[in-house]
Write a protein that holds these residues in place. Sequence first.
Motif, PDB file in Angstrom:
ATOM      1  N   GLY A  64      59.137   1.645 110.672  1.00  0.00           N
ATOM      2  CA  GLY A  64      58.388   0.482 110.914  1.00  0.00           C
ATOM      3  C   GLY A  64      56.833   0.615 110.126  1.00  0.00           C
ATOM      4  N   SER A  65      56.077  -0.486 110.241  1.00  0.00           N
ATOM      5  CA  SER A  65      54.927  -0.622 109.524  1.00  0.00           C
ATOM      6  C   SER A  65      53.788  -1.170 110.602  1.00  0.00           C
ATOM      7  N   SER A  66      52.465  -1.137 110.137  1.00  0.00           N
ATOM      8  CA  SER A  66      51.367  -1.749 111.063  1.00  0.00           C
ATOM      9  C   SER A  66      50.310  -1.806 110.065  1.00  0.00           C
ATOM     10  N   GLY A  67      49.448  -2.753 110.308  1.00  0.00           N
ATOM     11  CA  GLY A  67      48.376  -2.880 109.654  1.00  0.00           C
ATOM     12  C   GLY A  67      47.326  -1.846 109.912  1.00  0.00           C
TER      13      GLY A  67
ATOM     14  N   LYS B 110      54.586   3.410 108.293  1.00  0.00           N
ATOM     15  CA  LYS B 110      53.855   3.098 107.123  1.00  0.00           C
ATOM     16  C   LYS B 110      52.323   2.224 107.677  1.00  0.00           C
ATOM     17  N   ILE B 111      51.092   2.799 107.223  1.00  0.00           N
ATOM     18  CA  ILE B 111      50.034   1.880 107.772  1.00  0.00           C
ATOM     19  C   ILE B 111      49.450   1.324 106.604  1.00  0.00           C
TER      20      ILE B 111
ATOM     21  N   SER C 255      55.157   9.831 107.359  1.00  0.00           N
ATOM     22  CA  SER C 255      53.978   8.769 107.356  1.00  0.00           C
ATOM     23  C   SER C 255      53.380   8.524 105.991  1.00  0.00           C
ATOM     24  N   LYS C 256      52.864   7.075 105.924  1.00  0.00           N
ATOM     25  CA  LYS C 256      52.045   6.914 104.715  1.00  0.00           C
ATOM     26  C   LYS C 256      50.943   6.062 105.280  1.00  0.00           C
ATOM     27  N   VAL C 257      49.761   6.211 104.678  1.00  0.00           N
ATOM     28  CA  VAL C 257      48.460   5.177 104.955  1.00  0.00           C
ATOM     29  C   VAL C 257      47.804   4.980 103.679  1.00  0.00           C
ATOM     30  N   ILE C 258      48.029   3.722 103.503  1.00  0.00           N
ATOM     31  CA  ILE C 258      47.856   2.961 102.367  1.00  0.00           C
ATOM     32  C   ILE C 258      46.249   2.492 102.526  1.00  0.00           C
TER      33      ILE C 258
END
Length: 243
Positions: free
Chosen positions: A14-17, A31-32, A47-50
């Motif tokens: 999933g992803s989140s803001g 993913k953030i 995990s990935k933090v953009i």
Amino acid sequence: MENMNNDLKMSGSGSSGGGKYNNVFISGSGKINGNLDCVYFKTSGSSKVIGNLKAETIKISGSSKIEGNVEVKDIKISGSTHVIGNLKSENISISGSTHIDGNLYAQEVSISGSINIGKNCEAECFNANGGFKIQELLNAGQVTIRLGGNCFVKEIGGEHIDIRVHHIDNSIFRKAIDKIFNTRAELTTDLIEGDDIYLQNTNVNIVRGNNITIGTGCNVGLIEYKGEINISDSSIVKDQKKI
């Protein structure tokens, strides 16, 4: 940190803001999207933090990519991590594999895995057991390196610098393996400058300092020293000068 939201937990895909959170847990593929500000960040999955990541504590045991800068009090990495920007921490412990495109700023650096730093590393204490590559300057008050593979740094500056072969790589069995496959644990650098310096298995153009000991397996272009100098018979020193 104030005005934190509730915890953020990801156990699947999933992803989140981004935003402010208390605790962030990622055990699946998460993913953030955006800057993340939290007290505790833990990932054991992918995990990935953009964006930038700011936390008091970070623990990474999976695979993580941070597309920004990292600012943290304590960080422990036992997985694989890629930081696109700079990493700033009081304490950093690495037993996995870490790649930092920018600079590393820390009080205490402890490496038992491998690290690749695209720019500079600045620390109070730098302790490495294993392999590393630093493209520019390593600057630390205390530099302790136990060579466990091929290591490279452009320049080293510090007060106390101690570079030796790790006891495992100094064993009779490892020496036999190195001879067969023509490999050895060694450090390559252009310049080492400090007050008290001990070197082993080091290839360096210039060594400059007060008291300098060149142990076994070194290849040195020039030594400039103020105090005392000791050179092993098994090392090569092309030139030396008391200043």
